[in-house]
Write a protein that holds these residues in place. Sequence first.
Motif, PDB file in Angstrom:
ATOM      1  N   VAL A   1       0.844  -1.192   0.000  1.00 21.27           N
ATOM      2  CA  VAL A   1       0.000   0.000   0.000  1.00 21.27           C
ATOM      3  C   VAL A   1       0.879   1.241   0.000  1.00 21.27           C
ATOM      4  O   VAL A   1       1.902   1.273   0.656  1.00 21.27           O
ATOM      5  CB  VAL A   1      -0.951   0.023   1.220  1.00 21.27           C
ATOM      6  CG1 VAL A   1      -1.969  -1.077   1.119  1.00 21.27           C
ATOM      7  CG2 VAL A   1      -0.181  -0.075   2.512  1.00 21.27           C
ATOM      8  N   PRO A   2       0.481   2.279  -0.745  1.00 20.19           N
ATOM      9  CA  PRO A   2       1.263   3.522  -0.726  1.00 20.19           C
ATOM     10  C   PRO A   2       1.078   4.233   0.607  1.00 20.19           C
ATOM     11  O   PRO A   2       0.002   4.271   1.144  1.00 20.19           O
ATOM     12  CB  PRO A   2       0.644   4.333  -1.866  1.00 20.19           C
ATOM     13  CG  PRO A   2      -0.739   3.807  -2.011  1.00 20.19           C
ATOM     14  CD  PRO A   2      -0.676   2.355  -1.648  1.00 20.19           C
ATOM     15  N   GLN A   3       2.148   4.756   1.159  1.00 19.21           N
ATOM     16  CA  GLN A   3       2.034   5.366   2.478  1.00 19.21           C
ATOM     17  C   GLN A   3       3.284   6.153   2.806  1.00 19.21           C
ATOM     18  O   GLN A   3       4.198   6.269   2.003  1.00 19.21           O
ATOM     19  CB  GLN A   3       1.845   4.273   3.514  1.00 19.21           C
ATOM     20  CG  GLN A   3       2.984   3.264   3.503  1.00 19.21           C
ATOM     21  CD  GLN A   3       2.478   1.875   3.833  1.00 19.21           C
ATOM     22  OE1 GLN A   3       1.689   1.696   4.742  1.00 19.21           O
ATOM     23  NE2 GLN A   3       2.908   0.896   3.072  1.00 19.21           N
ATOM     24  N   ASN A   4       3.289   6.601   4.017  1.00 17.84           N
ATOM     25  CA  ASN A   4       4.356   7.432   4.528  1.00 17.84           C
ATOM     26  C   ASN A   4       5.512   6.616   5.079  1.00 17.84           C
ATOM     27  O   ASN A   4       6.407   7.161   5.702  1.00 17.84           O
ATOM     28  CB  ASN A   4       3.747   8.309   5.645  1.00 17.84           C
ATOM     29  CG  ASN A   4       4.724   9.272   6.212  1.00 17.84           C
ATOM     30  OD1 ASN A   4       5.477   9.893   5.488  1.00 17.84           O
ATOM     31  ND2 ASN A   4       4.746   9.381   7.534  1.00 17.84           N
ATOM     32  N   LEU A   5       5.503   5.326   4.888  1.00  9.35           N
ATOM     33  CA  LEU A   5       6.484   4.442   5.490  1.00  9.35           C
ATOM     34  C   LEU A   5       7.352   3.785   4.420  1.00  9.35           C
ATOM     35  O   LEU A   5       6.957   3.699   3.257  1.00  9.35           O
ATOM     36  CB  LEU A   5       5.769   3.350   6.302  1.00  9.35           C
ATOM     37  CG  LEU A   5       4.826   3.829   7.398  1.00  9.35           C
ATOM     38  CD1 LEU A   5       3.986   2.671   7.911  1.00  9.35           C
ATOM     39  CD2 LEU A   5       5.605   4.459   8.534  1.00  9.35           C
ATOM     40  N   SER A   6       8.509   3.303   4.859  1.00  7.68           N
ATOM     41  CA  SER A   6       9.378   2.533   3.982  1.00  7.68           C
ATOM     42  C   SER A   6       9.960   1.371   4.760  1.00  7.68           C
ATOM     43  O   SER A   6       9.906   1.353   5.989  1.00  7.68           O
ATOM     44  CB  SER A   6      10.494   3.412   3.401  1.00  7.68           C
ATOM     45  OG  SER A   6      11.310   3.909   4.453  1.00  7.68           O
ATOM     46  N   ALA A   7      10.498   0.402   4.055  1.00  7.97           N
ATOM     47  CA  ALA A   7      11.102  -0.746   4.713  1.00  7.97           C
ATOM     48  C   ALA A   7      12.434  -1.052   4.056  1.00  7.97           C
ATOM     49  O   ALA A   7      12.653  -0.732   2.882  1.00  7.97           O
ATOM     50  CB  ALA A   7      10.177  -1.961   4.632  1.00  7.97           C
ATOM     51  N   SER A   8      13.312  -1.652   4.842  1.00  7.18           N
ATOM     52  CA  SER A   8      14.608  -2.062   4.308  1.00  7.18           C
ATOM     53  C   SER A   8      14.999  -3.395   4.917  1.00  7.18           C
ATOM     54  O   SER A   8      14.580  -3.742   6.018  1.00  7.18           O
ATOM     55  CB  SER A   8      15.680  -1.001   4.605  1.00  7.18           C
ATOM     56  OG  SER A   8      15.836  -0.842   6.005  1.00  7.18           O
ATOM     57  N   ARG A   9      15.820  -4.112   4.179  1.00  8.29           N
ATOM     58  CA  ARG A   9      16.316  -5.410   4.655  1.00  8.29           C
ATOM     59  C   ARG A   9      17.823  -5.438   4.406  1.00  8.29           C
ATOM     60  O   ARG A   9      18.308  -5.965   3.409  1.00  8.29           O
ATOM     61  CB  ARG A   9      15.629  -6.562   3.948  1.00  8.29           C
ATOM     62  CG  ARG A   9      16.010  -7.916   4.537  1.00  8.29           C
ATOM     63  CD  ARG A   9      15.075  -8.974   4.044  1.00  8.29           C
ATOM     64  NE  ARG A   9      15.466 -10.301   4.507  1.00  8.29           N
ATOM     65  CZ  ARG A   9      14.794 -11.406   4.246  1.00  8.29           C
ATOM     66  NH1 ARG A   9      13.682 -11.344   3.516  1.00  8.29           N
ATOM     67  NH2 ARG A   9      15.219 -12.567   4.705  1.00  8.29           N
ATOM     68  N   PRO A  10      18.574  -4.882   5.356  1.00  9.29           N
ATOM     69  CA  PRO A  10      20.018  -4.801   5.174  1.00  9.29           C
ATOM     70  C   PRO A  10      20.757  -6.125   5.384  1.00  9.29           C
ATOM     71  O   PRO A  10      21.850  -6.319   4.852  1.00  9.29           O
ATOM     72  CB  PRO A  10      20.435  -3.768   6.226  1.00  9.29           C
ATOM     73  CG  PRO A  10      19.372  -3.859   7.279  1.00  9.29           C
ATOM     74  CD  PRO A  10      18.108  -4.192   6.552  1.00  9.29           C
ATOM     75  N   GLN A  11      20.147  -7.014   6.147  1.00 10.11           N
ATOM     76  CA  GLN A  11      20.737  -8.333   6.384  1.00 10.11           C
ATOM     77  C   GLN A  11      19.648  -9.398   6.233  1.00 10.11           C
ATOM     78  O   GLN A  11      18.456  -9.087   6.257  1.00 10.11           O
ATOM     79  CB  GLN A  11      21.340  -8.401   7.801  1.00 10.11           C
ATOM     80  CG  GLN A  11      22.439  -7.394   8.056  1.00 10.11           C
ATOM     81  CD  GLN A  11      22.999  -7.508   9.461  1.00 10.11           C
ATOM     82  OE1 GLN A  11      23.214  -8.614   9.958  1.00 10.11           O
ATOM     83  NE2 GLN A  11      23.236  -6.373  10.096  1.00 10.11           N
ATOM     84  N   ASP A  12      20.091 -10.630   6.112  1.00  6.77           N
ATOM     85  CA  ASP A  12      19.167 -11.724   5.845  1.00  6.77           C
ATOM     86  C   ASP A  12      18.048 -11.813   6.873  1.00  6.77           C
ATOM     87  O   ASP A  12      16.899 -12.081   6.542  1.00  6.77           O
ATOM     88  CB  ASP A  12      19.950 -13.050   5.803  1.00  6.77           C
ATOM     89  CG  ASP A  12      19.041 -14.231   5.501  1.00  6.77           C
ATOM     90  OD1 ASP A  12      19.178 -15.274   6.165  1.00  6.77           O
ATOM     91  OD2 ASP A  12      18.197 -14.109   4.586  1.00  6.77           O
TER      92      ASP A  12
END
Lengths: 116, 109
Positions: B60-71
């Motif tokens: 969903v479009p929103q004000n948030l983001s996510a990241s996965r820097p490690q497994d």
Amino acid sequence: GDSVTQMEGPVTLSEEAFLTINCTYTATGYPSLFWYVQYPGEGLQLLLKATKADDKGSNKGFEATYRKETTSFHLEKGSVQVSDSAVYFCALRSAYSGAGSYQLTFGKGTKLSVIP
Amino acid sequence: SQTIHQWPATLVQPVGSPLSLECTVEGTSNPNLYWYRQAAGRGLQLLFYSVGIGQISSEVPQNLSASRPQDRQFILSSKKLLLSDSGFYLCASGTAISIFGSGTRLTVV
């Protein structure tokens, strides 16, 4: 898209009463169905599941039967205890494969309070 | 067995402040990871999922983001929180069966 509809809560029952929480779903094909429970202050825990039509999931005295003809997965318990007080979520996982296909679609949750 | 660690348990943040919620997984490798949110009066909504390091899909479009820097690490972020970001955030892992963390209750004031 997929959707899950649960009966509105809250539900308040006396100890040893019979519990039914209704859940119906809309999905393409044959999804897997789940009931999760969230005790106060904790995350979600899997309570039971069913992966094909007419399967019955059961755990801790709770049962639910996968009914394809009525697209339902109602949760039942014959005699509730105070320790069953929690929020119960019905969920489905789509039958189709692909990246992200293991995501769950949840109902809004039903809060159950059992009083002595 | 698989375990998900999520912190903090509760968080109160002012509007416009940044956000970083962290989730780490033990007991498995290369898991599918998910961020869900439960807003008041609504069901759990999938926000993001990741099938590997650096791979993020947004639902969903929103004000948030996510990241996965490690497994086994999955981070939910925002540069500027909105009131509507308040809710209960759950990290999950798994394929056939989803395992959930204990959640973070975020209140934006």
